[in-house]
Design an enzyme around this catalytic site. Structure first.
Site, PDB file in Angstrom:
ATOM      1  CE  LYS A  89      -8.848  -4.878   6.602  1.00 37.86           C
ATOM      2  NZ  LYS A  89      -9.438  -5.431   5.251  1.00 37.86           N
ATOM      3  CB  SER A 121      -0.954   0.105   1.283  1.00 37.41           C
ATOM      4  OG  SER A 121      -1.816  -1.008   0.984  1.00 37.41           O
ATOM      5  N   GLY A 169      -5.553 -10.906  -6.800  1.00 39.54           N
ATOM      6  CA  GLY A 169      -5.702 -10.185  -5.704  1.00 39.54           C
ATOM      7  C   GLY A 169      -4.944  -9.009  -5.773  1.00 39.54           C
TER       8      GLY A 169
END
Ligand code: NAP
Length: 291
Positions: A70, A21, A252
């Site tokens: 999360k 990321s 993915g």
């Protein structure tokens, strides 16, 4: 050029050291000439409240949240969008510049929709199989329920977690979810299944996972859509089999890039355009963005 006006966005999770990321987001930041930086922070669970509030007090622009935080961050944000409210899981946070008020989003949902729609998957009336019942399975099943899929079969080695998902989604039509005690239970009807989604780490580039496949070897994947959440390696043995047998493959990595562009949109109100996303895929697949 980093200066006193540079906006800070952070990825929080544990582990995050190998996350792609920061490379994806810093590429977009530079592409759209934003004065911002995206960093990754790894810390223990007991520090999640302090880390979240620290980011808020320091005036961060936002956060990405990955495993295993999360659900915790869902409890910490001031407001949520509809998807994260139902799923009870947040992967993106935006802090209001003036008030610091935090809003939680779940861009795994948007990323999943875009990944399938880019490949022209038609949702209505289709039959799907989800393997796994963790965080990614929850957002996958949420989308399937919203998109009026006909049947959603779910298999997880711990059946209890499928039961939790069914209870959690009772207000949005969870009677469509059919829990499988084993994958063998669906073998005789596998031809009817239009989409298979692997939401487990089976096939991942670590230890014994890499050589494993989440479905029985003998299933034919011809004409199906097959999405593997696993993105390291970029092509798992499940996807290799799917491609060989003529399935439509969604990697993915596609999922990862697609959820990332929606997070970028949350922070900067800019949706990277088609060509930039294409370029980003090329770079990711050419390993230029991979360690
Ligand atoms: P999670 O919440 O930890 O859930 C993991 C799921 O996998 C659980 O259902 C677990 O079963 C199952 N599982 C784990 N090890 C297994 C094994 N050896 N055999 C059978 N089942 C097993 O994880 P997650 O967030 O859903 O992520 C799942 C995978 O997707 C990870 O590899 C993650 O990196 C990847 N992912 C990718 C993206 C993307 O953008 N491409 C996004 C999210 C996640 P139990 O319930 O029985 O433990």
């Amino acid at each position: 050029m980093i200066d006193t006006n540079t906006k800070v966005i952070a990825l929080i999770g544990n582990p995050v050291r190998h996350s792609l990321s920061p490379k994806i987001q810093n590429y977009l930041i530079s592409k759209y000439s934003k004065n911002a930086v995206y960093l990754a922070f790894e810390f223990q669970k007991k520090n999640i409240d302090e880390a979240f509030n620290g980011a808020k007090r320091l005036g961060f622009t936002g956060l990405n949240v990955t495993m295993p935080y999360k659900e915790e961050v869902f409890d910490l944000v001031d407001k949520t969008d509809r998807a994260s409210e139902v799923i009870k899981s947040v992967n993106t946070v935006k802090f209001n510049e003036k008030s610091g008020i935090s809003t939680g989003f779940n861009t795994d949902v948007d990323g999943f929709i875009k990944s399938l729609e880019d490949k022209k998957f038609s949702w209505a009336g289709s039959k799907c199989l989800v393997i796994g019942a963790g965080g990614s399975a929850k957002s996958t099943i949420y989308v399937m329920l919203k998109k009026k899929i006909k049947d959603i079969y779910v298999y997880n080695r711990t059946g209890e977690k499928v039961g939790n998902i069914i209870r959690n989604f009772k207000d949005i039509g969870s009677e469509k979810i059919k829990m499988l005690a084993s994958l063998g239970d669906i073998s005789s009807r596998i031809e009817e299944i239009d989409l298979i989604v692997n939401c487990t780490p089976i096939g991942m580039d670590i230890g014994s996972y890499k050589k494993l496949m989440p479905i029985p070897e003998e299933w034919s994947l011809k004409k199906k859509f097959v999405l593997d959440m696993v993105y390291k390696p970029a092509e798992t043995i499940l996807l290799k089999k799917a491609r060989k047998e003529g399935a439509v493959v969604i990697t993915g990595m596609e999922m990862l890039v697609n959820q990332a562009v929606f997070s970028f949109k949350v922070w900067f109100d800019i949706m990277p355009d088609k060509n930039d996303i294409k370029e980003l895929f090329k770079i990711v697949y050419n390993n230029k963005l991979i360690n």
